[in-house]
Design a protein around this motif. Structure first.
Motif, PDB file in Angstrom:
ATOM      1  N   TYR A 279      -8.785   9.051  -7.492  1.00 27.90           N
ATOM      2  CA  TYR A 279      -7.788   8.866  -6.006  1.00 27.90           C
ATOM      3  C   TYR A 279      -8.775   7.804  -5.768  1.00 27.90           C
ATOM      4  O   TYR A 279      -7.150   7.876  -5.152  1.00 27.90           O
ATOM      5  N   LYS A 280      -9.655   8.651  -4.724  1.00 27.38           N
ATOM      6  CA  LYS A 280     -10.140   7.954  -3.935  1.00 27.38           C
ATOM      7  C   LYS A 280     -10.258   5.663  -4.044  1.00 27.38           C
ATOM      8  O   LYS A 280      -9.865   5.635  -3.013  1.00 27.38           O
ATOM      9  N   GLN A 281     -10.289   5.397  -5.095  1.00 27.15           N
ATOM     10  CA  GLN A 281     -10.531   3.903  -5.165  1.00 27.15           C
ATOM     11  C   GLN A 281      -9.237   3.961  -5.175  1.00 27.15           C
ATOM     12  O   GLN A 281      -8.865   2.725  -4.901  1.00 27.15           O
ATOM     13  N   ALA A 282      -7.882   4.367  -6.248  1.00 27.98           N
ATOM     14  CA  ALA A 282      -6.306   3.927  -5.644  1.00 27.98           C
ATOM     15  C   ALA A 282      -6.035   3.675  -4.269  1.00 27.98           C
ATOM     16  O   ALA A 282      -5.181   2.936  -3.849  1.00 27.98           O
ATOM     17  N   LEU A 283      -6.580   4.813  -3.641  1.00 25.97           N
ATOM     18  CA  LEU A 283      -6.379   4.836  -2.388  1.00 25.97           C
ATOM     19  C   LEU A 283      -6.743   3.287  -1.358  1.00 25.97           C
ATOM     20  O   LEU A 283      -6.332   2.616  -0.768  1.00 25.97           O
ATOM     21  N   ARG A 284      -8.010   3.471  -1.753  1.00 26.94           N
ATOM     22  CA  ARG A 284      -8.251   2.382  -0.921  1.00 26.94           C
ATOM     23  C   ARG A 284      -8.283   0.800  -1.137  1.00 26.94           C
ATOM     24  O   ARG A 284      -7.629   0.431  -0.265  1.00 26.94           O
ATOM     25  N   TRP A 285      -7.447   0.836  -2.594  1.00 25.86           N
ATOM     26  CA  TRP A 285      -6.321  -0.563  -2.911  1.00 25.86           C
ATOM     27  C   TRP A 285      -5.377  -0.722  -1.892  1.00 25.86           C
ATOM     28  O   TRP A 285      -4.776  -1.820  -2.585  1.00 25.86           O
ATOM     29  N   TYR A 286      -4.854   0.118  -2.295  1.00 24.48           N
ATOM     30  CA  TYR A 286      -3.478   0.882  -1.973  1.00 24.48           C
ATOM     31  C   TYR A 286      -3.293   0.206  -0.346  1.00 24.48           C
ATOM     32  O   TYR A 286      -2.451  -0.419   0.269  1.00 24.48           O
ATOM     33  N   ILE A 287      -4.406   0.546   0.308  1.00 23.87           N
ATOM     34  CA  ILE A 287      -4.274   0.385   2.458  1.00 23.87           C
ATOM     35  C   ILE A 287      -5.185  -0.806   2.003  1.00 23.87           C
ATOM     36  O   ILE A 287      -4.465  -1.623   2.764  1.00 23.87           O
ATOM     37  N   LYS A 288      -5.707  -1.539   1.208  1.00 25.36           N
ATOM     38  CA  LYS A 288      -6.033  -3.009   1.347  1.00 25.36           C
ATOM     39  C   LYS A 288      -4.785  -3.431   1.151  1.00 25.36           C
ATOM     40  O   LYS A 288      -3.908  -4.922   1.804  1.00 25.36           O
ATOM     41  N   GLU A 289      -3.895  -3.728   0.329  1.00 20.45           N
ATOM     42  CA  GLU A 289      -3.088  -4.173  -0.001  1.00 20.45           C
ATOM     43  C   GLU A 289      -1.820  -4.305   1.257  1.00 20.45           C
ATOM     44  O   GLU A 289      -1.018  -5.150   1.848  1.00 20.45           O
ATOM     45  N   GLN A 290      -1.413  -2.469   1.532  1.00 22.89           N
ATOM     46  CA  GLN A 290      -0.504  -2.853   2.250  1.00 22.89           C
ATOM     47  C   GLN A 290      -1.268  -3.200   3.801  1.00 22.89           C
ATOM     48  O   GLN A 290      -0.458  -4.295   4.424  1.00 22.89           O
ATOM     49  N   ASN A 291      -2.459  -3.989   3.880  1.00 22.20           N
ATOM     50  CA  ASN A 291      -3.014  -4.449   5.362  1.00 22.20           C
ATOM     51  C   ASN A 291      -2.729  -5.805   5.116  1.00 22.20           C
ATOM     52  O   ASN A 291      -2.517  -6.212   6.141  1.00 22.20           O
ATOM     53  N   LYS A 292      -3.011  -5.968   3.994  1.00 20.42           N
ATOM     54  CA  LYS A 292      -2.766  -7.643   3.675  1.00 20.42           C
ATOM     55  C   LYS A 292      -0.920  -8.032   3.764  1.00 20.42           C
ATOM     56  O   LYS A 292      -1.285  -8.861   4.344  1.00 20.42           O
ATOM     57  N   ILE A 293       0.237  -7.409   3.599  1.00 15.49           N
ATOM     58  CA  ILE A 293       0.956  -7.567   3.720  1.00 15.49           C
ATOM     59  C   ILE A 293       1.295  -7.169   4.694  1.00 15.49           C
ATOM     60  O   ILE A 293       2.421  -8.094   5.486  1.00 15.49           O
ATOM     61  N   MET A 294       1.084  -6.201   5.813  1.00 15.01           N
ATOM     62  CA  MET A 294       1.182  -6.495   6.861  1.00 15.01           C
ATOM     63  C   MET A 294       1.219  -7.745   8.274  1.00 15.01           C
ATOM     64  O   MET A 294       2.028  -7.941   8.881  1.00 15.01           O
ATOM     65  N   TYR A 295      -0.058  -7.713   7.687  1.00 19.43           N
ATOM     66  CA  TYR A 295      -0.967  -8.858   8.297  1.00 19.43           C
ATOM     67  C   TYR A 295       0.257  -9.849   8.023  1.00 19.43           C
ATOM     68  O   TYR A 295       0.004 -11.008   9.148  1.00 19.43           O
ATOM     69  N   THR A 296       0.306 -10.727   6.829  1.00 19.91           N
ATOM     70  CA  THR A 296       1.062 -11.456   6.466  1.00 19.91           C
ATOM     71  C   THR A 296       2.321 -11.974   7.476  1.00 19.91           C
ATOM     72  O   THR A 296       2.575 -12.803   7.483  1.00 19.91           O
TER      73      THR A 296
END
Length: 53
Positions: free
Chosen positions: A33-50
């Protein structure tokens, strides 16, 4: 799984989301779950920045 990891490491949001799903559900990797959360956050940050450009 190797290509998905490489794509996620190269900041491809779709790959980051899929990798997060794999970790969350334990598909092809040990459930983490920690790795899942890490990748979910990275993905959301990338989308928000874009979308803010």
């Amino acid at each position: 799984m190797i290509w998905l990891q490489k794509a996620a490491d190269n900041n491809l949001p779709e790959a980051q989301y899929l990798l997060a799903e794999n970790y969350f559900f334990g598909q092809g990797v040990q459930q983490d779950y920690k790795q899942a959360l890490r990748w979910y956050i990275k993905e959301q940050n990338k989308i928000m920045y874009t979308h803010s450009l």
